[in-house]
Design a protein around this motif. Sequence first.
Motif, mmCIF file in Angstrom:
data_model
loop_
_atom_site.group_PDB
_atom_site.id
_atom_site.type_symbol
_atom_site.label_atom_id
_atom_site.label_comp_id
_atom_site.label_asym_id
_atom_site.label_seq_id
_atom_site.Cartn_x
_atom_site.Cartn_y
_atom_site.Cartn_z
ATOM 1 N N ALA A 90 0.827 -1.209 0.000
ATOM 2 C CA ALA A 90 0.000 0.000 0.000
ATOM 3 C C ALA A 90 0.862 1.260 0.000
ATOM 4 C CB ALA A 90 -0.936 -0.001 1.214
ATOM 5 N N GLN B 212 -3.605 3.328 7.144
ATOM 6 C CA GLN B 212 -3.893 3.365 8.586
ATOM 7 C C GLN B 212 -4.680 2.133 9.028
ATOM 8 O OE1 GLN B 212 -5.736 7.110 9.539
ATOM 9 N NE2 GLN B 212 -3.807 8.236 9.375
ATOM 10 N N GLU C 66 2.687 1.540 -3.508
ATOM 11 C CA GLU C 66 1.769 1.809 -4.618
ATOM 12 C C GLU C 66 0.980 3.090 -4.421
ATOM 13 O OE1 GLU C 66 -0.619 -1.690 -5.040
ATOM 14 O OE2 GLU C 66 1.037 -2.872 -5.838
ATOM 15 N N GLY C 67 1.295 3.814 -3.375
ATOM 16 C CA GLY C 67 0.613 5.086 -3.149
ATOM 17 C C GLY C 67 -0.832 4.927 -2.706
ATOM 18 N N GLY C 68 -1.092 3.927 -1.867
ATOM 19 C CA GLY C 68 -2.442 3.692 -1.361
ATOM 20 C C GLY C 68 -2.936 4.866 -0.534
ATOM 21 N N SER C 69 -4.230 4.919 -0.355
ATOM 22 C CA SER C 69 -4.813 6.018 0.415
ATOM 23 C C SER C 69 -4.348 5.957 1.865
ATOM 24 C CB SER C 69 -6.342 5.950 0.364
ATOM 25 O OG SER C 69 -6.803 4.873 1.162
ATOM 26 N N GLU C 70 -4.312 7.123 2.483
ATOM 27 C CA GLU C 70 -3.908 7.214 3.887
ATOM 28 C C GLU C 70 -4.825 6.377 4.769
ATOM 29 O OE1 GLU C 70 -1.452 8.189 6.960
ATOM 30 O OE2 GLU C 70 -1.139 8.665 4.851
ATOM 31 N N ALA C 71 -6.120 6.380 4.469
ATOM 32 C CA ALA C 71 -7.082 5.605 5.266
ATOM 33 C C ALA C 71 -6.785 4.104 5.159
ATOM 34 C CB ALA C 71 -8.506 5.894 4.805
ATOM 35 N N ARG C 72 -6.451 3.639 3.963
ATOM 36 C CA ARG C 72 -6.137 2.209 3.775
ATOM 37 C C ARG C 72 -4.870 1.842 4.534
ATOM 38 N NH1 ARG C 72 -3.411 -0.814 -0.936
ATOM 39 N NH2 ARG C 72 -3.874 -2.965 -0.392
#
Length: 156
Positions: A99, A110, A102-108
């Motif tokens: 994550a 966390q 790959e630049g996943g969202s901050e929420a993911r």
Amino acid sequence: MAEQRLQSIALPEGPPLPNPYAEADRAQAVADLLAGNSFDPAGLPPGPYALNLEIRDGRLVFDIHDTAQAPLRVIALALGPFRRLIKDYHLVVASHEQAVTEGGSEARIQAIDMGRRGLHNEGAELLCQRLDGRVALDFETARRLFTLVCALHQRI
């Protein structure tokens, strides 16, 4: 004054961990352990202690020495009760690393990190239970030791 703590910790030489993140996690756990821990083996002379931690013959081995490296006690725990937690921990760590790269969202990120912390807590609780009556340790020491158990397991 005697201190019921680990002064040093050694892990066996072996193949490198599979990625830099795993190696950094291991190195940080060792540094954090040495910066502050509570480790009080029952029935041993006052510390501090040196610990050689390894996996041998399917067992987690705590080889406890005094600071002059004189052997004091060996405690071997079956790895079976830890296997599910170790496997899940490695999967969650791999998901976290993926994550992040790959630049996943901050929420993911966390959410994955919260899952990792939960598994870490479960591993620490299990380690405390398995060492009950043999070694008294605080929760943070158990968490860091569980990180090292996972690192050792990656090498086998």
